[in-house]
Design a protein around this motif. Structure first.
Motif, PDB file in Angstrom:
ATOM      1  N   ALA A 185     -62.162  17.669  22.199  1.00  0.00           N
ATOM      2  CA  ALA A 185     -62.944  18.047  23.364  1.00  0.00           C
ATOM      3  C   ALA A 185     -62.383  17.460  24.650  1.00  0.00           C
ATOM      4  CB  ALA A 185     -64.390  17.591  23.186  1.00  0.00           C
ATOM      5  N   ALA A 186     -61.459  16.510  24.539  1.00  0.00           N
ATOM      6  CA  ALA A 186     -60.867  15.902  25.728  1.00  0.00           C
ATOM      7  C   ALA A 186     -60.101  16.916  26.557  1.00  0.00           C
ATOM      8  CB  ALA A 186     -59.941  14.755  25.319  1.00  0.00           C
ATOM      9  N   ASN A 187     -59.700  18.017  25.947  1.00  0.00           N
ATOM     10  CA  ASN A 187     -58.964  19.029  26.689  1.00  0.00           C
ATOM     11  C   ASN A 187     -59.329  20.398  26.148  1.00  0.00           C
ATOM     12  OD1 ASN A 187     -57.238  20.520  28.218  1.00  0.00           O
ATOM     13  ND2 ASN A 187     -55.360  19.531  27.509  1.00  0.00           N
ATOM     14  N   ALA A 188     -60.546  20.832  26.427  1.00  0.00           N
ATOM     15  CA  ALA A 188     -61.058  22.065  25.843  1.00  0.00           C
ATOM     16  C   ALA A 188     -60.327  23.298  26.360  1.00  0.00           C
ATOM     17  CB  ALA A 188     -62.549  22.192  26.138  1.00  0.00           C
ATOM     18  N   GLN A 189     -59.653  23.192  27.505  1.00  0.00           N
ATOM     19  CA  GLN A 189     -58.977  24.344  28.097  1.00  0.00           C
ATOM     20  C   GLN A 189     -57.492  24.367  27.813  1.00  0.00           C
ATOM     21  OE1 GLN A 189     -60.859  26.698  29.505  1.00  0.00           O
ATOM     22  NE2 GLN A 189     -62.609  25.411  28.955  1.00  0.00           N
ATOM     23  N   ALA A 190     -57.033  23.612  26.817  1.00  0.00           N
ATOM     24  CA  ALA A 190     -55.607  23.557  26.517  1.00  0.00           C
ATOM     25  C   ALA A 190     -55.075  24.946  26.174  1.00  0.00           C
ATOM     26  CB  ALA A 190     -55.356  22.598  25.356  1.00  0.00           C
ATOM     27  N   LYS A 191     -53.838  25.191  26.545  1.00  0.00           N
ATOM     28  CA  LYS A 191     -53.213  26.467  26.262  1.00  0.00           C
ATOM     29  C   LYS A 191     -52.602  26.433  24.866  1.00  0.00           C
ATOM     30  CE  LYS A 191     -49.771  29.717  28.035  1.00  0.00           C
ATOM     31  NZ  LYS A 191     -48.762  29.969  29.099  1.00  0.00           N
ATOM     32  N   PHE A 192     -52.899  27.444  24.070  1.00  0.00           N
ATOM     33  CA  PHE A 192     -52.385  27.503  22.708  1.00  0.00           C
ATOM     34  C   PHE A 192     -50.981  28.121  22.679  1.00  0.00           C
ATOM     35  CE2 PHE A 192     -56.695  26.645  21.619  1.00  0.00           C
ATOM     36  CZ  PHE A 192     -56.662  26.092  20.331  1.00  0.00           C
ATOM     37  N   GLU A 193     -50.153  27.537  21.851  1.00  0.00           N
ATOM     38  CA  GLU A 193     -48.838  28.096  21.560  1.00  0.00           C
ATOM     39  C   GLU A 193     -48.906  28.720  20.172  1.00  0.00           C
ATOM     40  OE1 GLU A 193     -44.183  26.665  20.906  1.00  0.00           O
ATOM     41  OE2 GLU A 193     -45.775  25.206  21.291  1.00  0.00           O
ATOM     42  N   VAL A 194     -48.423  29.945  20.036  1.00  0.00           N
ATOM     43  CA  VAL A 194     -48.474  30.639  18.755  1.00  0.00           C
ATOM     44  C   VAL A 194     -47.060  30.780  18.197  1.00  0.00           C
ATOM     45  CG1 VAL A 194     -49.144  32.749  17.542  1.00  0.00           C
ATOM     46  CG2 VAL A 194     -50.536  31.909  19.445  1.00  0.00           C
ATOM     47  N   LYS A 195     -46.856  30.225  17.022  1.00  0.00           N
ATOM     48  CA  LYS A 195     -45.565  30.325  16.350  1.00  0.00           C
ATOM     49  C   LYS A 195     -45.673  31.305  15.185  1.00  0.00           C
ATOM     50  CE  LYS A 195     -44.290  25.537  17.386  1.00  0.00           C
ATOM     51  NZ  LYS A 195     -43.911  24.214  16.814  1.00  0.00           N
ATOM     52  N   VAL A 196     -44.622  32.088  15.013  1.00  0.00           N
ATOM     53  CA  VAL A 196     -44.558  33.041  13.908  1.00  0.00           C
ATOM     54  C   VAL A 196     -43.275  32.791  13.126  1.00  0.00           C
ATOM     55  CG1 VAL A 196     -44.487  35.469  13.223  1.00  0.00           C
ATOM     56  CG2 VAL A 196     -45.882  34.765  15.178  1.00  0.00           C
ATOM     57  N   GLY A 197     -43.395  32.643  11.836  1.00  0.00           N
ATOM     58  CA  GLY A 197     -42.235  32.442  10.974  1.00  0.00           C
ATOM     59  C   GLY A 197     -42.545  32.983   9.597  1.00  0.00           C
ATOM     60  N   GLY A 198     -41.685  32.681   8.647  1.00  0.00           N
ATOM     61  CA  GLY A 198     -41.951  33.153   7.297  1.00  0.00           C
ATOM     62  C   GLY A 198     -40.729  33.126   6.416  1.00  0.00           C
ATOM     63  N   ASP A 199     -40.822  33.797   5.291  1.00  0.00           N
ATOM     64  CA  ASP A 199     -39.705  33.861   4.356  1.00  0.00           C
ATOM     65  C   ASP A 199     -39.850  35.102   3.492  1.00  0.00           C
ATOM     66  OD1 ASP A 199     -41.423  33.162   1.983  1.00  0.00           O
ATOM     67  OD2 ASP A 199     -41.525  31.224   3.005  1.00  0.00           O
ATOM     68  N   ALA A 200     -38.754  35.480   2.842  1.00  0.00           N
ATOM     69  CA  ALA A 200     -38.744  36.635   1.954  1.00  0.00           C
ATOM     70  C   ALA A 200     -37.646  36.446   0.926  1.00  0.00           C
ATOM     71  CB  ALA A 200     -38.515  37.925   2.739  1.00  0.00           C
ATOM     72  N   TYR A 201     -37.859  37.037  -0.253  1.00  0.00           N
ATOM     73  CA  TYR A 201     -36.779  37.053  -1.234  1.00  0.00           C
ATOM     74  C   TYR A 201     -36.748  38.391  -1.952  1.00  0.00           C
ATOM     75  CZ  TYR A 201     -40.141  36.194  -5.076  1.00  0.00           C
ATOM     76  OH  TYR A 201     -41.177  36.294  -5.964  1.00  0.00           O
ATOM     77  N   PHE A 202     -35.572  38.731  -2.443  1.00  0.00           N
ATOM     78  CA  PHE A 202     -35.384  39.870  -3.336  1.00  0.00           C
ATOM     79  C   PHE A 202     -34.664  39.345  -4.561  1.00  0.00           C
ATOM     80  CE2 PHE A 202     -32.844  43.199  -5.248  1.00  0.00           C
ATOM     81  CZ  PHE A 202     -33.744  44.242  -5.365  1.00  0.00           C
ATOM     82  N   GLU A 203     -35.197  39.659  -5.749  1.00  0.00           N
ATOM     83  CA  GLU A 203     -34.671  39.085  -6.983  1.00  0.00           C
ATOM     84  C   GLU A 203     -34.455  40.172  -8.022  1.00  0.00           C
ATOM     85  OE1 GLU A 203     -35.817  34.966  -8.882  1.00  0.00           O
ATOM     86  OE2 GLU A 203     -37.299  36.468  -9.493  1.00  0.00           O
ATOM     87  N   ALA A 204     -33.296  40.116  -8.680  1.00  0.00           N
ATOM     88  CA  ALA A 204     -32.984  41.020  -9.780  1.00  0.00           C
ATOM     89  C   ALA A 204     -32.816  40.196 -11.045  1.00  0.00           C
ATOM     90  CB  ALA A 204     -31.712  41.806  -9.491  1.00  0.00           C
ATOM     91  N   GLY A 205     -33.375  40.690 -12.152  1.00  0.00           N
ATOM     92  CA  GLY A 205     -33.330  39.915 -13.380  1.00  0.00           C
ATOM     93  C   GLY A 205     -32.932  40.728 -14.584  1.00  0.00           C
ATOM     94  N   TYR A 206     -32.258  40.034 -15.533  1.00  0.00           N
ATOM     95  CA  TYR A 206     -31.920  40.600 -16.831  1.00  0.00           C
ATOM     96  C   TYR A 206     -32.473  39.678 -17.904  1.00  0.00           C
ATOM     97  CZ  TYR A 206     -29.322  41.895 -21.002  1.00  0.00           C
ATOM     98  OH  TYR A 206     -29.000  42.261 -22.280  1.00  0.00           O
ATOM     99  N   VAL A 207     -33.224  40.231 -18.858  1.00  0.00           N
ATOM    100  CA  VAL A 207     -33.890  39.433 -19.887  1.00  0.00           C
ATOM    101  C   VAL A 207     -33.479  39.925 -21.267  1.00  0.00           C
ATOM    102  CG1 VAL A 207     -36.100  38.642 -20.819  1.00  0.00           C
ATOM    103  CG2 VAL A 207     -35.872  39.114 -18.358  1.00  0.00           C
ATOM    104  N   ASP A 208     -33.104  38.971 -22.138  1.00  0.00           N
ATOM    105  CA  ASP A 208     -32.814  39.255 -23.537  1.00  0.00           C
ATOM    106  C   ASP A 208     -33.646  38.289 -24.376  1.00  0.00           C
ATOM    107  OD1 ASP A 208     -31.787  39.932 -25.997  1.00  0.00           O
ATOM    108  OD2 ASP A 208     -29.887  38.864 -25.720  1.00  0.00           O
ATOM    109  N   GLN A 209     -34.716  38.794 -25.017  1.00  0.00           N
ATOM    110  CA  GLN A 209     -35.585  37.933 -25.794  1.00  0.00           C
ATOM    111  C   GLN A 209     -35.896  38.569 -27.139  1.00  0.00           C
ATOM    112  OE1 GLN A 209     -39.112  38.996 -22.808  1.00  0.00           O
ATOM    113  NE2 GLN A 209     -39.849  37.576 -24.372  1.00  0.00           N
ATOM    114  N   ASP A 210     -36.267  37.723 -28.097  1.00  0.00           N
ATOM    115  CA  ASP A 210     -36.511  38.219 -29.452  1.00  0.00           C
ATOM    116  C   ASP A 210     -37.689  39.184 -29.502  1.00  0.00           C
ATOM    117  OD1 ASP A 210     -34.416  36.700 -30.269  1.00  0.00           O
ATOM    118  OD2 ASP A 210     -35.592  35.219 -31.383  1.00  0.00           O
ATOM    119  N   LEU A 211     -38.793  38.798 -28.910  1.00  0.00           N
ATOM    120  CA  LEU A 211     -39.991  39.633 -28.943  1.00  0.00           C
ATOM    121  C   LEU A 211     -39.956  40.618 -27.778  1.00  0.00           C
ATOM    122  CD1 LEU A 211     -42.671  36.952 -29.878  1.00  0.00           C
ATOM    123  CD2 LEU A 211     -41.476  38.540 -31.379  1.00  0.00           C
ATOM    124  N   ASP A 212     -39.155  41.664 -27.916  1.00  0.00           N
ATOM    125  CA  ASP A 212     -38.947  42.601 -26.811  1.00  0.00           C
ATOM    126  C   ASP A 212     -39.370  44.021 -27.154  1.00  0.00           C
ATOM    127  OD1 ASP A 212     -37.023  43.251 -28.621  1.00  0.00           O
ATOM    128  OD2 ASP A 212     -35.326  43.124 -27.242  1.00  0.00           O
TER     129      ASP A 212
END
Length: 392
Positions: A25-52
């Motif tokens: 409350a000491a500075n109720a009129q403070a100006k907000f800064e908005v940051k935008v970021g993030g992450d992403a991945y793309f993954e390809a997989g090959y599976v060889d298992q007994d119970l398939d």
């Protein structure tokens, strides 16, 4: 007595949060800064298992997360704001599911940091385990998603009821889930930080209000719903003559579902410990998780086993390249109605290369072995994953 103790925790958490937010409350009129970021991945997989039976060998998957963080700083030094993480999550065919697995208010200053809302717990934010920089974005147990199908009549990914649906090789205390909670992080003194959290119910988040006491059933062998979850923890991070030392420990306890006549559900009592040492690009470490018999129905005719896992590993980083390997071992009851346990062992190696700032490519190989005394249907196999990662 237990209710009084829990009330004190609630009051202490609420008071800390109110103090932190009220100071703004000491500075109720403070100006907000908005940051935008993030992450992403793309993954390809090959599976060889007994119970398939009925399963294909190849598949793709991808995910994107966007962080939106508005924040401001008061004249007295208090920083306050909020964070929301939007996530493009699992979907089938043309279905697209978007959710927010982080949505909380925060306040931080010389007292530390307080979070209020949908967030992970203190331990889940700060735990130490084997070095895993060659894996994507802190996803330390990607393997179960590739072998976890129940189409073959056996959950080779080893999802665990008592850990709230997480797997038996999940390397952090996560029974509280990303539910609505209060979390406190202390300032770091000489490398040491402590913290705590309180979660009213681990299956309630955001605008949901759920005051109903969850009740178990006589027939069930276990349940992963817990209420009044309290967590305490500590972590250490320091460097001595070029040697980096990291360590953490945490403990969670909470109420299991209420018993019905003839049943006996065990309350949540779980702990974690881990350590890591690094020098000149090399790092070695490990971690241990133990849920004991949390969530299990210890009535006559129900088989129980401790739920626990551990991991050890090492990695080497040289400029843009990181290579690593680890061994994971998880065990639980498998079936609550047949004597014996279920054990998942994973041998893993991986490599990552930073192509440019924020852009990384990785490759990973896992050999797994699942021994299941309860079903007598063991499984083993090999998984190869390649992926690209964007972090911005």
């Amino acid at each position: 007595m237990e209710a009084k103790i829990m009330t004190r925790y609630l009051l202490a958490g609420a008071a800390a949060a109110a103090l932190a937010l009220g100071a703004g409350a000491a500075n109720a009129q403070a100006k907000f800064e908005v940051k935008v970021g993030g992450d992403a991945y793309f993954e390809a997989g090959y599976v060889d298992q007994d119970l398939d039976s009925g399963l294909r060998s190849t598949e793709f998957r991808n995910r994107m997360r966007i962080n939106i963080i508005p924040s401001a700083k008061a004249d007295n030094g208090l920083e306050y704001g909020a964070r929301m993480r939007l996530r493009a999550n699992a979907g089938t065919n043309n279905a697209r599911n978007t959710d927010a697995d982080r949505a909380y208010i925060f306040a931080q200053g010389s007292f530390g940091q307080v979070r209020l809302g949908v967030t992970n717990s203190f331990n889940d934010e700060t735990y130490t385990t084997a070095p895993l920089d060659y894996l994507p974005l802190g996803i330390y147990d990607a393997l179960p998603a590739w072998i976890g199908t129940t189409a073959n009549g056996l959950n080779s990914g080893a999802a665990s009821t008592v850990t709230n649906g997480n797997t038996i090789i999940t390397q952090s205390l996560v029974a509280e889930a990303n539910s609505t909670k209060i979390v406190y992080f202390s300032p770091r003194f000489a490398g040491l930080q402590i913290g705590a959290s309180y979660t009213p119910r681990n299956d309630s988040s955001a605008t949901d209000v759920n005051r109903v006491k969850p009740v178990g059933t006589f027939a069930a062998g276990g349940a992963g719903t817990y209420t009044d979850i309290v967590e305490v923890g500590a972590n250490y991070n320091n460097t001595f003559g070029g040697v980096t030392v990291k360590a953490s420990a945490g403990y969670n306890w909470g109420r299991a579902v209420d018993d019905v006549v003839g049943s006996n559900y065990k309350d949540l009592n779980a702990w974690q410990a881990g350590a890591q040492v690094g020098y000149a690009g090399f790092a070695i470490g490990g971690g241990y998780i133990d849920y004991g018999k949390s969530g299990q129905n210890k009535r006559p005719g129900v088989a129980t086993e401790n739920t626990r896992n551990w991991v050890v590993g090492a990695q080497y980083t040289a400029g843009p390249i990181v290579v690593g390997a680890n061994y994971k071992n998880g065990k639980d009851a498998g079936s609550f109605f047949t004597a014996g346990d279920r054990e998942l062992q994973v041998y893993e190696i991986g490599v990552g290369y930073t192509v440019a700032p924020g852009l990384t490519v990785q490759a990973q190989y896992d050999h797994f072995k699942l021994d299941n005394d309860a079903s007598l249907r063991d499984d083993k196999g090999d998984v190869v994953l390649v992926r690209s990662i964007l972090a911005f």
